[in-house]
Design an enzyme around this catalytic site. Structure first.
Site, PDB file in Angstrom:
ATOM      1  N   ASN A  61       0.878  -1.179   0.000  1.00 22.89           N
ATOM      2  CA  ASN A  61       0.000   0.000   0.000  1.00 22.89           C
ATOM      3  C   ASN A  61       0.912   1.225   0.000  1.00 22.89           C
ATOM      4  O   ASN A  61       1.457   1.592   1.036  1.00 22.89           O
ATOM      5  CB  ASN A  61      -0.891  -0.028   1.259  1.00 22.89           C
ATOM      6  N   LYS A  63       0.193   4.253  -0.338  1.00 23.51           N
ATOM      7  CA  LYS A  63      -0.446   5.478   0.192  1.00 23.51           C
ATOM      8  C   LYS A  63      -0.161   6.641  -0.760  1.00 23.51           C
ATOM      9  O   LYS A  63      -0.030   6.412  -1.957  1.00 23.51           O
ATOM     10  CB  LYS A  63       0.031   5.752   1.621  1.00 23.51           C
ATOM     11  N   HIS A 110      -9.664   1.698   4.581  1.00 17.83           N
ATOM     12  CA  HIS A 110      -8.414   1.833   5.340  1.00 17.83           C
ATOM     13  C   HIS A 110      -8.642   2.802   6.504  1.00 17.83           C
ATOM     14  O   HIS A 110      -9.417   3.752   6.392  1.00 17.83           O
ATOM     15  CB  HIS A 110      -7.308   2.351   4.412  1.00 17.83           C
ATOM     16  N   GLU A 139      -7.036   5.188   7.558  1.00 18.27           N
ATOM     17  CA  GLU A 139      -6.798   6.603   7.240  1.00 18.27           C
ATOM     18  C   GLU A 139      -8.014   7.212   6.551  1.00 18.27           C
ATOM     19  O   GLU A 139      -8.310   8.397   6.729  1.00 18.27           O
ATOM     20  CB  GLU A 139      -5.521   6.736   6.388  1.00 18.27           C
ATOM     21  N   GLU A 191      -5.841  -4.479  10.726  1.00 18.41           N
ATOM     22  CA  GLU A 191      -4.786  -3.490  10.913  1.00 18.41           C
ATOM     23  C   GLU A 191      -5.057  -2.699  12.191  1.00 18.41           C
ATOM     24  O   GLU A 191      -5.848  -1.740  12.168  1.00 18.41           O
ATOM     25  CB  GLU A 191      -4.747  -2.520   9.728  1.00 18.41           C
ATOM     26  N   GLY A 199       2.197   2.600  10.677  1.00 18.18           N
ATOM     27  CA  GLY A 199       3.170   3.658  10.481  1.00 18.18           C
ATOM     28  C   GLY A 199       3.865   4.104  11.749  1.00 18.18           C
ATOM     29  O   GLY A 199       4.528   5.143  11.780  1.00 18.18           O
ATOM     30  N   SER A 231       3.038  -1.847  10.445  1.00 17.30           N
ATOM     31  CA  SER A 231       4.491  -1.899  10.656  1.00 17.30           C
ATOM     32  C   SER A 231       5.088  -3.283  10.396  1.00 17.30           C
ATOM     33  O   SER A 231       6.020  -3.692  11.090  1.00 17.30           O
ATOM     34  CB  SER A 231       4.848  -1.412  12.063  1.00 17.30           C
ATOM     35  N   GLY A 260       4.719   1.391   4.776  1.00 16.52           N
ATOM     36  CA  GLY A 260       6.077   1.942   4.667  1.00 16.52           C
ATOM     37  C   GLY A 260       7.080   1.010   4.005  1.00 16.52           C
ATOM     38  O   GLY A 260       7.842   1.429   3.117  1.00 16.52           O
TER      39      GLY A 260
HETATM   40  P1  PGA Z   1       2.516   0.454   7.681  1.00 14.54           P
HETATM   41  O1  PGA Z   1       1.087   0.671   6.982  1.00 14.54           O
HETATM   42  O2  PGA Z   1       3.055  -0.860   7.154  1.00 14.54           O
HETATM   43  O3  PGA Z   1       3.339   1.624   7.217  1.00 14.54           O
HETATM   44  O4  PGA Z   1       2.293   0.426   9.116  1.00 14.54           O
HETATM   45  C1  PGA Z   1       0.193  -0.382   6.793  1.00 14.54           C
HETATM   46  C2  PGA Z   1      -1.078   0.154   6.187  1.00 14.54           C
HETATM   47  O5  PGA Z   1      -1.459   1.271   6.519  1.00 14.54           O
HETATM   48  O6  PGA Z   1      -1.728  -0.521   5.376  1.00 14.54           O
END
Ligand code: PGA
Length: 276
Positions: free
Chosen positions: A9, A11, A98, A100, A170, A176, A215, A237
């Site tokens: 992803n 983003k 998601h 976010e 998640e 993140g 993460s 990330g």
């Molecule tokens: P992250 O993000 O691996 O940076 O924690 C995962 C996601 O938001 O799908």
């Protein structure tokens, strides 16, 4: 047996130039005969770069998708992108709900479920995200929060539609932040989600892939992905650096090799000794 799925992803990151290098590295690794990852791989890019993914990844064995879609089919919805448009650019999957989008765009459980349905109608696999915030975990609401997110899906999607769905657990506090759920913590939630699904549609629950996100990186992926109910990862990330993304995929190769070793029956092992 559920085949693992690793999804990047991106983003709102990337540029034509940086994407070219990233996609080329992933594609090259994937083309290498010795790599043979025991999983499906998808990259979810920002909408403007889907055409670039299509050019770079066609016939590579890696699929691509988007990070959101409109809840509407078509029409006067300025700024929105429909499921059919994503299909036009070769997408096979789309992230839906998601955290976010839930947090910054006020997407609620029912709305997310409708989007998932829209994705299915467009012929896409929705990767539907669920998960609790830190305060929800700290106040003991994790199970209830996630159950209500899954319930909303069950209310809108019938059995056939659910068969097209991939879920992603998640925990919001892990996204993140560098904080990861422990493998046991994640496994517990995945098993709970599968049980909830199973109460309604046992066969769907058995085949549904539930990814972990938050993460995930090469250092923690092996243990997480070895859990029986963790069917892959949604990687933020770490999907932006080819070495990290491929490193996560390589842990699956390591897990497979380890399992192959354990699967050698005593008689096979004995035969092997005799051959020497
Ligand atoms: P992250 O993000 O691996 O940076 O924690 C995962 C996601 O938001 O799908």
């Amino acid at each position: 047996m559920r085949r693992k799925l690793i999804v990047g992803n991106w983003k709102m990151n990337g540029s034509l130039t940086s994407n070219t290098a990233l996609l080329e590295s992933i594609r090259t690794a994937f083309a290498c005969a010795s790599f043979r990852p025991p999983c499906d791989i998808a990259v979810c890019a920002p909408a403007p770069y889907l055409a670039q993914c299509r050019i770079a990844l066609t016939a590579s064995g890696i699929v691509w998708g988007a990070q959101d879609l409109s809840v509407h089919e078509a029409g006067a919805y300025t700024g929105e992108v429909s499921g059919a448009m994503l299909r036009d650019f070769g997408c096979t999957c789309v992230i839906v709900g998601h955290s976010e989008r839930r947090a910054y765009h006020a997407e609620g459980n029912g709305f997310v479920a409708k989007k998932a349905m829209r994705a299915v109608h467009a012929g896409l696999t929705p990767i539907v995200c669920v998960g609790e915030t830190l305060s929800e975990r700290e106040t003991g609401q994790t199970e209830a929060v996630v159950a209500s997110q899954v319930d909303a899906l069950l209310a809108v999607l019938d059995r056939d539609a659910l068969q097209r769905v991939v879920l992603a657990y998640e925990p919001v506090w892990a996204i993140g932040t560098g904080m990861t759920a422990t493998p046991a913590m994640a496994q517990d939630m995945h098993a709970l989600i599968r049980m909830q699904m199973s109460a309604r549609h046992a066969d769907v629950a058995e085949t549904m892939r539930i990814l972990y996100g938050g993460s995930m990186k090469p250092e923690n992926a092996r243990e997480l992905l070895a859990m029986p109910d963790i069917d892959g990862g949604l990687i933020g990330g770490a999907s932006l650096k080819a070495d990290d993304f491929l490193g996560i995929i390589r842990t699956l190769v390591a897990n497979r090799n380890h399992k192959d070793m354990l699967d050698v029956s005593p008689s096979e092992a004995h035969d092997g000794n005799n051959a020497e």
